[in-house]
Design a protein around this motif. Sequence first.
Motif, PDB file in Angstrom:
ATOM      1  N   GLU A  14     -11.359  12.866   0.945  1.00  0.00           N
ATOM      2  CA  GLU A  14     -10.521  11.673   1.045  1.00  0.00           C
ATOM      3  C   GLU A  14      -9.561  11.838   2.212  1.00  0.00           C
ATOM      4  N   ARG A  15      -9.429  10.751   2.974  1.00  0.00           N
ATOM      5  CA  ARG A  15      -8.467  10.708   4.073  1.00  0.00           C
ATOM      6  C   ARG A  15      -7.607   9.483   3.870  1.00  0.00           C
ATOM      7  N   PHE A  16      -6.326   9.635   4.125  1.00  0.00           N
ATOM      8  CA  PHE A  16      -5.396   8.522   3.925  1.00  0.00           C
ATOM      9  C   PHE A  16      -4.756   8.165   5.258  1.00  0.00           C
ATOM     10  N   SER A  17      -4.571   6.857   5.452  1.00  0.00           N
ATOM     11  CA  SER A  17      -3.932   6.396   6.683  1.00  0.00           C
ATOM     12  C   SER A  17      -3.172   5.116   6.387  1.00  0.00           C
ATOM     13  N   ALA A  30       3.728   3.538   3.995  1.00  0.00           N
ATOM     14  CA  ALA A  30       2.836   4.121   2.990  1.00  0.00           C
ATOM     15  C   ALA A  30       1.430   4.297   3.545  1.00  0.00           C
ATOM     16  N   ASP A  31       0.841   5.444   3.280  1.00  0.00           N
ATOM     17  CA  ASP A  31      -0.544   5.707   3.664  1.00  0.00           C
ATOM     18  C   ASP A  31      -1.451   5.240   2.530  1.00  0.00           C
ATOM     19  N   SER A  32      -1.684   3.939   2.442  1.00  0.00           N
ATOM     20  CA  SER A  32      -2.431   3.402   1.308  1.00  0.00           C
ATOM     21  C   SER A  32      -3.917   3.206   1.599  1.00  0.00           C
ATOM     22  N   ARG A  33      -4.346   3.249   2.854  1.00  0.00           N
ATOM     23  CA  ARG A  33      -5.761   3.096   3.183  1.00  0.00           C
ATOM     24  C   ARG A  33      -6.493   4.394   2.841  1.00  0.00           C
ATOM     25  N   VAL A  34      -7.675   4.252   2.224  1.00  0.00           N
ATOM     26  CA  VAL A  34      -8.435   5.420   1.781  1.00  0.00           C
ATOM     27  C   VAL A  34      -9.801   5.416   2.445  1.00  0.00           C
ATOM     28  N   GLU A  35     -10.186   6.552   3.003  1.00  0.00           N
ATOM     29  CA  GLU A  35     -11.539   6.771   3.511  1.00  0.00           C
ATOM     30  C   GLU A  35     -12.161   7.865   2.662  1.00  0.00           C
ATOM     31  N   VAL A  66     -23.392  11.742   6.742  1.00  0.00           N
ATOM     32  CA  VAL A  66     -22.206  11.561   5.900  1.00  0.00           C
ATOM     33  C   VAL A  66     -21.986  10.075   5.645  1.00  0.00           C
ATOM     34  N   LEU A  67     -21.845   9.715   4.385  1.00  0.00           N
ATOM     35  CA  LEU A  67     -21.563   8.336   3.980  1.00  0.00           C
ATOM     36  C   LEU A  67     -20.054   8.179   3.824  1.00  0.00           C
ATOM     37  N   THR A  68     -19.475   7.183   4.491  1.00  0.00           N
ATOM     38  CA  THR A  68     -18.035   6.954   4.440  1.00  0.00           C
ATOM     39  C   THR A  68     -17.753   5.537   3.971  1.00  0.00           C
ATOM     40  N   VAL A  69     -16.807   5.421   3.027  1.00  0.00           N
ATOM     41  CA  VAL A  69     -16.360   4.130   2.521  1.00  0.00           C
ATOM     42  C   VAL A  69     -14.865   4.034   2.772  1.00  0.00           C
ATOM     43  N   ALA A  70     -14.436   2.968   3.437  1.00  0.00           N
ATOM     44  CA  ALA A  70     -13.014   2.754   3.716  1.00  0.00           C
ATOM     45  C   ALA A  70     -12.526   1.547   2.927  1.00  0.00           C
ATOM     46  N   VAL A  71     -11.380   1.709   2.242  1.00  0.00           N
ATOM     47  CA  VAL A  71     -10.817   0.635   1.426  1.00  0.00           C
ATOM     48  C   VAL A  71      -9.337   0.502   1.731  1.00  0.00           C
ATOM     49  N   SER A  72      -8.904  -0.730   1.993  1.00  0.00           N
ATOM     50  CA  SER A  72      -7.475  -0.986   2.191  1.00  0.00           C
ATOM     51  C   SER A  72      -7.098  -2.348   1.614  1.00  0.00           C
ATOM     52  N   THR A  73      -7.784  -2.756   0.545  1.00  0.00           N
ATOM     53  CA  THR A  73      -7.553  -4.085  -0.014  1.00  0.00           C
ATOM     54  C   THR A  73      -6.328  -4.143  -0.924  1.00  0.00           C
ATOM     55  N   GLN A  74      -5.969  -3.037  -1.544  1.00  0.00           N
ATOM     56  CA  GLN A  74      -4.848  -3.020  -2.480  1.00  0.00           C
ATOM     57  C   GLN A  74      -3.590  -2.468  -1.806  1.00  0.00           C
ATOM     58  N   ARG A  75      -2.457  -2.735  -2.429  1.00  0.00           N
ATOM     59  CA  ARG A  75      -1.195  -2.220  -1.893  1.00  0.00           C
ATOM     60  C   ARG A  75      -0.980  -0.762  -2.251  1.00  0.00           C
ATOM     61  N   ALA A  76      -1.505  -0.365  -3.406  1.00  0.00           N
ATOM     62  CA  ALA A  76      -1.280   0.995  -3.899  1.00  0.00           C
ATOM     63  C   ALA A  76      -2.433   1.915  -3.501  1.00  0.00           C
ATOM     64  N   GLN A  77      -2.084   3.130  -3.110  1.00  0.00           N
ATOM     65  CA  GLN A  77      -3.090   4.111  -2.721  1.00  0.00           C
ATOM     66  C   GLN A  77      -4.003   4.448  -3.898  1.00  0.00           C
ATOM     67  N   LEU A  78      -3.449   4.552  -5.087  1.00  0.00           N
ATOM     68  CA  LEU A  78      -4.229   4.910  -6.272  1.00  0.00           C
ATOM     69  C   LEU A  78      -5.298   3.847  -6.557  1.00  0.00           C
ATOM     70  N   ALA A  79      -4.937   2.576  -6.406  1.00  0.00           N
ATOM     71  CA  ALA A  79      -5.902   1.496  -6.621  1.00  0.00           C
ATOM     72  C   ALA A  79      -6.989   1.538  -5.553  1.00  0.00           C
ATOM     73  N   ASN A  80      -6.626   1.830  -4.323  1.00  0.00           N
ATOM     74  CA  ASN A  80      -7.618   1.931  -3.254  1.00  0.00           C
ATOM     75  C   ASN A  80      -8.547   3.121  -3.473  1.00  0.00           C
ATOM     76  N   ARG A  81      -8.016   4.208  -4.005  1.00  0.00           N
ATOM     77  CA  ARG A  81      -8.853   5.378  -4.297  1.00  0.00           C
ATOM     78  C   ARG A  81      -9.892   5.040  -5.353  1.00  0.00           C
ATOM     79  N   ALA A  82      -9.458   4.336  -6.401  1.00  0.00           N
ATOM     80  CA  ALA A  82     -10.386   3.954  -7.473  1.00  0.00           C
ATOM     81  C   ALA A  82     -11.454   2.998  -6.949  1.00  0.00           C
ATOM     82  N   GLU A  83     -11.041   2.047  -6.124  1.00  0.00           N
ATOM     83  CA  GLU A  83     -12.001   1.087  -5.576  1.00  0.00           C
ATOM     84  C   GLU A  83     -12.980   1.769  -4.628  1.00  0.00           C
TER      85      GLU A  83
END
Length: 136
Positions: A14-17, A30-35, A66-83
């Motif tokens: 996991e990478r956060f940005s 906040a680093d809420s974007r998750v890769e 390597v398969l990478t999925v990037a999510v930044s739809t939610q405000r919270a990092q935890l929600a983006n991690r789950a998604e």
Amino acid sequence: MSSGFVIPGTELRERFSRSSGPGGQGVNTADSRVELSWDVAGSPSVPEWLRDRLLARLGRRLAGGVLTVAVSTQRAQLANRAEARERLASLLRAASSPPPPRRRPTRPSRGSVERRLSAKKQRSQTKKGRRLRSDE
């Protein structure tokens, strides 16, 4: 052969940005974007027969295996991690599903051919009746 397999959490990276999405002023701090990344080609948790299928079906989405999925739809990092985990799981479910059975070629029945031709003739007669007559 079951296509179900479990990816250990140690194989996921996991990478956060900083996210460009919703969040107001907090988006700048906040680093809420998750890769979320997973090495498909080098993972020991995938059977060999399934690895080939995954690599073939995910070919365009992979970068060096390597398969990478990037999510930044939610405000919270935890929600983006789950998604991100859910998106990764759905991608892998779709890619690991068995191919559909091959279609057995068939021919149209005699009745369906006759019905189609008679409908074409009837349509032709309808259009012919609409034409202007040149002899009038």
